[in-house]
Design an enzyme around this catalytic site. Structure first.
Site, PDB file in Angstrom:
ATOM      1  N   GLY A 242       0.831  -1.211   0.000  1.00 54.66           N
ATOM      2  CA  GLY A 242       0.000   0.000   0.000  1.00 54.66           C
ATOM      3  C   GLY A 242       0.862   1.255   0.000  1.00 54.66           C
ATOM      4  O   GLY A 242       0.545   2.240  -0.673  1.00 54.66           O
ATOM      5  N   ASP A 243       1.968   1.215   0.741  1.00 52.37           N
ATOM      6  CA  ASP A 243       2.859   2.382   0.801  1.00 52.37           C
ATOM      7  C   ASP A 243       3.532   2.617  -0.554  1.00 52.37           C
ATOM      8  O   ASP A 243       3.712   3.753  -0.989  1.00 52.37           O
ATOM      9  CB  ASP A 243       3.944   2.175   1.870  1.00 52.37           C
TER      10      ASP A 243
HETATM   11  O1  RIB Z   1       2.657  -0.393   5.754  1.00 55.08           O
HETATM   12  C1  RIB Z   1       3.674  -1.247   6.191  1.00 55.08           C
HETATM   13  C2  RIB Z   1       4.291  -0.713   7.439  1.00 55.08           C
HETATM   14  O2  RIB Z   1       3.322  -0.730   8.457  1.00 55.08           O
HETATM   15  C3  RIB Z   1       5.429  -1.529   7.982  1.00 55.08           C
HETATM   16  O3  RIB Z   1       6.675  -1.154   7.448  1.00 55.08           O
HETATM   17  C4  RIB Z   1       5.309  -1.357   9.483  1.00 55.08           C
HETATM   18  O4  RIB Z   1       6.336  -0.613  10.042  1.00 55.08           O
HETATM   19  C5  RIB Z   1       3.963  -0.683   9.689  1.00 55.08           C
HETATM   20  O5  RIB Z   1       4.100   0.624   9.990  1.00 55.08           O
END
Ligand code: RIB
Length: 294
Positions: A242-243
């Site tokens: 997602g990031d």
């Molecule tokens: O979105 C993934 C992230 O969620 C991970 O890297 C973990 O640190 C949490 O924050």
């Protein structure tokens, strides 16, 4: 235009397991690895690897030197990262054999962000600059309030969802990034079309970017919807997918103003990210995304 990601930095302790541990159970992990992560860090890395000049702001502890090294490696400006007494935030992540994860978070340094730090950091930015936010640090409401008051364009990924996320915040965002679970929590609807409609009413000035897992993703602005199907891959670890999507979408959108292209590139980048373990290392560079045949 400058881009500031003000967010979390976590040391991710990733345990590969056969199945997630259930209450009362003790299980052996198949392996354990520690990687740099945190939604703020991951999204900054994704945007930087997609070619955007990014500054990362937030707090790390004395144990956070690896983050500075990684940021330097991908060209992220760390001059707004503050070192504090508290240890760096951390996450215990179980990844099962299907690549799914479950995450236990400890805020640590992420919970020491102050209004003074926020003011000082935002003083260095100008109207029209972009502020990327998630929900893993304290003072999120103040960040949204101040960012909007100063004319910054806000990209909010309200993850992990909790009651820190308010309606007033949503009215101030330029881009809202949610998955289907977060969308339902925010607006009460489970049908994607209904979600877009309701979320658009909640963010009248903004655009909605809704991710739907294997059903793809969509973008909605002023009632016009752009859709993208998901790329099929064998998932090894979905952490940071997602990031990766968020950082990539923003980078392409800011460069091209083309939502179709932004959705397509972000989906491809996220698909590549799930085929590798960890967060930082699994986020692909733009060249790899553009060259990938999917
Ligand atoms: O979105 C993934 C992230 O969620 C991970 O890297 C973990 O640190 C949490 O924050």
């Amino acid at each position: 235009m400058r881009v500031l990601c003000f967010g979390s930095v976590n040391l991710d302790h990733i345990y590969n397991v056969q199945e997630f541990v259930k209450p009362g159970e003790t299980c052996k992990a198949l392996s354990v690895e520690t990687h740099c992560g945190g939604k703020g860090f991951n999204q900054a890395v994704a945007a930087a690897k997609a070619g955007l000049p990014v500054s990362l702001a937030g707090c790390i502890g004395g144990d956070g030197r690896e983050f500075l090294k990684n940021c330097q490696q991908v060209g992220i400006d760390t001059s707004y990262l503050r070192q504090v007494e508290e240890p760096t935030g951390s996450a215990v992540i179980q990844v099962n054999q299907r690549g799914e994860n479950c995450i236990l978070l400890y805020g640590g340094a992420n919970q020491t962000v102050t209004r003074a730090q926020i003011n000082q950091t935002l003083d260095a930015f100008e109207p029209g600059d972009v502020l990327i936010l998630q929900n893993e640090i304290c003072e999120l409401a103040y960040l949204v309030e101040e960012g909007a008051r100063r004319g910054l364009r806000i990209a909010l990924n309200p993850s992990p969802m909790n009651d820190q996320i308010t309606r007033t915040m949503l009215e101030k965002v330029t881009w809202l990034f949610v998955n289907e679970v977060e969308a339902e929590q925010l607006c009460g609807a489970s049908d994607p079309e209904e979600c877009l409609c309701r979320l658009q009413q909640m963010c009248p000035e903004g655009a909605i970017v809704l991710t739907l897992g294997s059903a793809g993703s969509c973008y909605c602005r002023s009632g016009t919807v752009t859709r993208q199907s998901a790329f099929r891959v064998q998932a090894v670890d979905t952490t940071a997918a997602g990031d990766t999507f968020t950082g990539y979408f923003l980078a392409v959108m800011l460069k091209t103003d083309d939502p179709k292209r932004a959705l397509q590139t972000a989906s491809k980048a996220a698909a590549i990210a799930v085929t590798q373990k960890g967060a930082f290392d699994s986020i692909p560079w733009l060249e790899e995304v553009e060259a990938a045949q999917m």
